[in-house]
Design an enzyme around this catalytic site. Structure first.
Site, PDB file in Angstrom:
ATOM      1  N   GLU A  44      -2.090  24.324  41.842  1.00 18.92           N
ATOM      2  CA  GLU A  44      -1.283  23.889  42.991  1.00 18.92           C
ATOM      3  C   GLU A  44      -1.269  24.937  44.099  1.00 18.92           C
ATOM      4  O   GLU A  44      -1.766  26.054  43.927  1.00 18.92           O
ATOM      5  CB  GLU A  44       0.140  23.557  42.513  1.00 18.92           C
ATOM      6  N   GLU A  55      -8.759  17.408  36.368  1.00 17.40           N
ATOM      7  CA  GLU A  55     -10.033  16.692  36.214  1.00 17.40           C
ATOM      8  C   GLU A  55     -11.079  17.211  37.194  1.00 17.40           C
ATOM      9  O   GLU A  55     -12.240  17.443  36.842  1.00 17.40           O
ATOM     10  CB  GLU A  55      -9.836  15.186  36.462  1.00 17.40           C
TER      11      GLU A  55
HETATM   12  N1  THU Z   1      -2.393  16.088  38.249  1.00 10.94           N
HETATM   13  C1  THU Z   1      -3.537  16.362  37.570  1.00 10.94           C
HETATM   14  O1  THU Z   1      -3.970  17.508  37.480  1.00 10.94           O
HETATM   15  N2  THU Z   1      -4.178  15.319  36.980  1.00 10.94           N
HETATM   16  C2  THU Z   1      -3.706  14.045  36.920  1.00 10.94           C
HETATM   17  O2  THU Z   1      -4.351  13.191  36.317  1.00 10.94           O
HETATM   18  C3  THU Z   1      -2.446  13.705  37.591  1.00 10.94           C
HETATM   19  C4  THU Z   1      -1.861  14.751  38.456  1.00 10.94           C
HETATM   20  C5  THU Z   1      -1.633  17.219  38.827  1.00 10.94           C
HETATM   21  C6  THU Z   1      -1.655  17.363  40.314  1.00 10.94           C
HETATM   22  C7  THU Z   1      -0.385  18.145  40.549  1.00 10.94           C
HETATM   23  O3  THU Z   1      -0.632  19.518  40.360  1.00 10.94           O
HETATM   24  C8  THU Z   1       0.551  17.667  39.463  1.00 10.94           C
HETATM   25  O4  THU Z   1      -0.284  17.097  38.465  1.00 10.94           O
HETATM   26  C9  THU Z   1       1.595  16.654  39.910  1.00 10.94           C
HETATM   27  O5  THU Z   1       1.004  15.608  40.589  1.00 10.94           O
END
Ligand code: THU
Length: 135
Positions: A44, A55
């Protein structure tokens, strides 16, 4: 690699997540057509939009090492519900391997497998670009 091993790699990556804003930690492991496996976590950012999902981290690592065909990707989150990839990640997967499978792993270790084509039907791809009639 067995399904259980691939899913375990995704689970193991949860601890690498950098998620100080959402506190939603995700791990992923993508299996290439030659059997190589690359892992990733979500990363993030205080500006939010630069955030990279687990992913895409795994897929971009694989592509940067010369892999462009994938069999399946495991995605693990600490939720009881199965966490499905976001639309951006589905699009990135479609670019390289529209026929791959997505394996979602919940906090209990249960696995739900769904074909990417089911998650993103009629995805936009390179062929779509050549369908234009404009100059
Ligand atoms: N996120 C992922 O890494 N993969 C997913 O399949 C869904 C969302 C992350 C993005 C962000 O850092 C956090 O989860 C909340 O959306």
């Amino acid at each position: 690699m067995t399904t259980q091993e691939l899913c375990q790699k995704a689970v193991d990556m949860i601890k690498m997540a950098y998620a100080p804003y959402s506190h939603f930690r995700v791990g992923a492991a993508v299996e290439c057509d030659d059997g190589a496996v690359y892992t990733g976590c979500n990363i993030e950012n205080a500006a939010f939009t630069p955030t990279n999902c687990a992913e895409r981290t795994a897929i971009f690592k694989a592509v940067s090492e010369g892999h462009r065909r994938f069999r399946r990707i495991a995605v693990a989150a600490e939720t009881e519900d199965f966490t499905a990839p976001c639309g951006v990640c589905r699009q990135v997967m479609t670019e390289f391997s529209p026929d791959m499978d997505v394996l979602m792993v919940n906090r209990s270790g249960a696995v739900r497998t769904v074909p990417l084509r089911e998650l993103l039907p009629s995805g936009f791809d390179g062929a779509s670009l050549s369908n234009t009639t404009s100059e």
